[in-house]
Design an enzyme around this catalytic site. Structure first.
Site, mmCIF file in Angstrom:
data_model
loop_
_atom_site.group_PDB
_atom_site.id
_atom_site.type_symbol
_atom_site.label_atom_id
_atom_site.label_comp_id
_atom_site.label_asym_id
_atom_site.label_seq_id
_atom_site.Cartn_x
_atom_site.Cartn_y
_atom_site.Cartn_z
ATOM 1 N N SER A 125 0.842 -1.201 0.000
ATOM 2 C CA SER A 125 0.000 0.000 0.000
ATOM 3 C C SER A 125 0.875 1.249 0.000
ATOM 4 O O SER A 125 1.998 1.232 0.527
ATOM 5 C CB SER A 125 -0.850 -0.031 1.274
ATOM 6 O OG SER A 125 -1.367 1.240 1.560
ATOM 7 N N TYR A 150 -1.253 -1.047 10.941
ATOM 8 C CA TYR A 150 -1.597 -1.673 9.649
ATOM 9 C C TYR A 150 -0.511 -1.359 8.624
ATOM 10 O O TYR A 150 0.022 -2.239 7.944
ATOM 11 C CB TYR A 150 -2.961 -1.163 9.152
ATOM 12 C CG TYR A 150 -3.114 -1.275 7.661
ATOM 13 C CD1 TYR A 150 -3.295 -2.508 7.043
ATOM 14 C CD2 TYR A 150 -3.021 -0.133 6.834
ATOM 15 C CE1 TYR A 150 -3.380 -2.610 5.669
ATOM 16 C CE2 TYR A 150 -3.108 -0.231 5.466
ATOM 17 C CZ TYR A 150 -3.283 -1.465 4.879
ATOM 18 O OH TYR A 150 -3.353 -1.571 3.514
ATOM 19 N N LYS A 154 2.677 -3.716 6.478
ATOM 20 C CA LYS A 154 3.079 -3.724 5.055
ATOM 21 C C LYS A 154 4.576 -3.443 4.920
ATOM 22 O O LYS A 154 5.259 -4.070 4.115
ATOM 23 C CB LYS A 154 2.261 -2.683 4.274
ATOM 24 C CG LYS A 154 0.770 -2.977 4.219
ATOM 25 C CD LYS A 154 0.474 -4.274 3.481
ATOM 26 C CE LYS A 154 -0.992 -4.611 3.450
ATOM 27 N NZ LYS A 154 -1.281 -5.963 2.930
HETATM 28 C C1 UD1 Z 1 -6.751 4.523 3.848
HETATM 29 C C2 UD1 Z 1 -5.529 4.046 4.567
HETATM 30 C C3 UD1 Z 1 -4.638 3.303 3.634
HETATM 31 C C4 UD1 Z 1 -5.387 2.171 2.974
HETATM 32 C C5 UD1 Z 1 -6.579 2.756 2.241
HETATM 33 C C6 UD1 Z 1 -7.417 1.638 1.665
HETATM 34 C C7 UD1 Z 1 -5.162 5.746 6.316
HETATM 35 C C8 UD1 Z 1 -4.178 6.704 6.886
HETATM 36 N N1 UD1 Z 1 -4.799 5.129 5.185
HETATM 37 O O1 UD1 Z 1 -6.332 5.523 2.943
HETATM 38 O O2 UD1 Z 1 -3.548 2.800 4.332
HETATM 39 O O3 UD1 Z 1 -4.542 1.501 2.091
HETATM 40 O O4 UD1 Z 1 -7.401 3.485 3.160
HETATM 41 O O5 UD1 Z 1 -8.280 2.165 0.720
HETATM 42 O O6 UD1 Z 1 -6.218 5.557 6.842
HETATM 43 N N2 UD1 Z 1 -12.619 11.084 3.929
HETATM 44 C C9 UD1 Z 1 -13.590 12.012 4.286
HETATM 45 N N3 UD1 Z 1 -14.737 11.545 4.849
HETATM 46 C C10 UD1 Z 1 -14.963 10.209 5.061
HETATM 47 C C11 UD1 Z 1 -13.971 9.274 4.678
HETATM 48 C C12 UD1 Z 1 -12.789 9.745 4.117
HETATM 49 O O7 UD1 Z 1 -13.417 13.212 4.122
HETATM 50 O O8 UD1 Z 1 -16.020 9.854 5.596
HETATM 51 C C13 UD1 Z 1 -11.368 11.580 3.317
HETATM 52 C C14 UD1 Z 1 -10.144 11.265 4.154
HETATM 53 O O9 UD1 Z 1 -9.953 12.224 5.150
HETATM 54 C C15 UD1 Z 1 -9.059 11.249 3.064
HETATM 55 C C16 UD1 Z 1 -9.807 10.751 1.813
HETATM 56 O O10 UD1 Z 1 -11.192 10.942 2.079
HETATM 57 O O11 UD1 Z 1 -8.606 12.563 2.810
HETATM 58 C C17 UD1 Z 1 -9.571 9.273 1.546
HETATM 59 O O12 UD1 Z 1 -9.839 8.560 2.748
HETATM 60 P P1 UD1 Z 1 -9.953 6.971 2.765
HETATM 61 O O13 UD1 Z 1 -10.860 6.507 1.680
HETATM 62 O O14 UD1 Z 1 -10.266 6.550 4.147
HETATM 63 O O15 UD1 Z 1 -8.511 6.474 2.337
HETATM 64 P P2 UD1 Z 1 -7.066 6.893 2.933
HETATM 65 O O16 UD1 Z 1 -7.186 7.423 4.290
HETATM 66 O O17 UD1 Z 1 -6.375 7.723 1.920
#
Ligand code: UD1
Length: 338
Positions: A125, A150, A154
């Site tokens: 990842s 997590y 990796k």
């Molecule tokens: C997360 C994991 C990553 C993993 C990936 C799987 C972390 C730090 N990283 O990535 O290791 O491989 O998921 O897909 O958690 N967001 C919102 N509202 C929400 C949900 C998300 O604003 O309800 C935003 C988050 O703040 C972020 C973006 O959407 O900026 C993507 O979030 P998310 O889909 O959870 O993925 P990551 O955090 O990038």
């Protein structure tokens, strides 16, 4: 036809990879505990490929069970997806994550060695980079910067694979660093199946649009990004699945013992851009509000994918808009079933 063992083959990326393998003439054999999946995904795979793939409900930590699958199937390669992946849970239950993710890989590698199975595609990842200093991030950036247990599983698994290569083990490995996999199969027979309240953005969006959640909270609008929300490299899961086939072909042709590849679209989209794109392509309104930053989030990341393009001969064909439409179709299919 080459037999490929796919651990975690009924998970989100695993199930799409099983379909891509069949379409490319491989014979996938699925191993999964179904702990974080559901038999409906196996049914969905069967609907797409026209037959039920071989399936073993086993845990990779169970070395005896792994052994008997290898004895029975004699696979020529393994794609290892099976792992826990909930970042927040890994912070509260680190032992569960280190134990499952690392022991599974060790047992798998031991059994592969015993059966002289020499080709491994490993699911890693972009989390291994943490917040990189320069963007887009290349494979040569420091990959020991995970922000959660997590993520560190990796880092450790990647290191273990590289250490084996250094020790002269005949194993050949492709380490694939996924950015943010999203979307669903265009048939809507398979897709992401979050257990409980989703953590990831796209399932949260589709569940909110479907009325299951009252509103989406956009975590942070004060980042140093063009619109203040976080930026990620979203990659359609169908494109990502095809990268695994490309990685297998690369393993069949290379003399290298281990190498790592970024798999993303190679561009960043902000959370607000994704929210707006969802409403535009589906015509469905999405209640959302801006909230505080989410603890542990990085500001922005997107991939330099030139190595995968050059070495694997792979590149993405689908867009975030395709992914959003497909994820929405999948959400509607789930609603029909429930
Ligand atoms: C997360 C994991 C990553 C993993 C990936 C799987 C972390 C730090 N990283 O990535 O290791 O491989 O998921 O897909 O958690 N967001 C919102 N509202 C929400 C949900 C998300 O604003 O309800 C935003 C988050 O703040 C972020 C973006 O959407 O900026 C993507 O979030 P998310 O889909 O959870 O993925 P990551 O955090 O990038």
């Amino acid at each position: 036809m080459k037999k490929v063992l796919v651990t975690g083959g009924s998970g989100f990326i695993g199930s799409h990879t099983v379909v891509a393998l069949v379409e490319s003439g491989y014979e996938p054999i699925i191993l999964d505990t179904l702990e974080n999946s559901d038999p409906l995904i196996l049914e969905g795979i069967s609907k797409i490929i026209g037959f039920a793939p071989k399936f073993y409900q086993i845990d990779c930590r169970d070395k005896t069970a792994l052994w008997s699958v290898f004895q029975q199937e004699q696979p020529e390669a393994v794609i290892h997806f099976a792992a826990y992946k909930a970042v927040g849970e890994s912070v509260s239950e680190p032992l569960k994550y280190y134990s499952n993710n690392i022991v599974s890989l060790i047992h798998l590698l031991e059994v592969m060695d015993r059966f002289e199975c020499r080709k491994l595609v490993f699911s890693s990842s972009c989390t291994v980079y943490g917040q990189p200093d320069t963007l887009p991030v290349t494979e040569t950036s420091d990959a020991h910067n995970a922000a959660s247990p997590y993520g560190y599983t990796k880092v450790v698994c990647e290191q273990l694979i590289r250490d084996l290569a250094k020790a002269g083990c005949p194993l050949q490995s492709a380490i694939l660093r996924y950015f943010n996999p999203v979307g669903a199969h265009p048939s809507a027979h398979i897709g992401e199946l979050p257990i409980g309240v989703p953590n990831n953005l796209i399932p949260y969006i589709t569940q909110t649009a479907a009325g299951i959640r009252p509103k989406l909270i956009v975590h942070g609008s004060d980042y140093d990004t063009p619109d203040g929300s976080g930026v990620r490299d979203f990659i359609h899961v169908v494109d990502l699945a095809e990268a695994h086939v490309a990685a297998l072909r690369w393993l069949e042709s290379t003399a290298l013992s281990a190498d790592d590849f970024n798999l993303g679209q190679g561009k960043g989209d902000s959370v607000l851009e994704v929210v707006n794109a969802f409403m535009r392509v589906t015509g469905v309104s999405l209640p959302f509000e801006i909230g505080p930053r989410r603890q542990g989030d990085i500001e922005q990341i997107f991939a330099d994918v030139s190595k995968a393009k050059r070495e694997l001969g792979w590149q993405t064909k689908l867009t975030i808009e395709d992914a959003l439409k497909d994820a929405w179709r999948w959400q509607l299919r789930l609603a029909e079933r429930s």
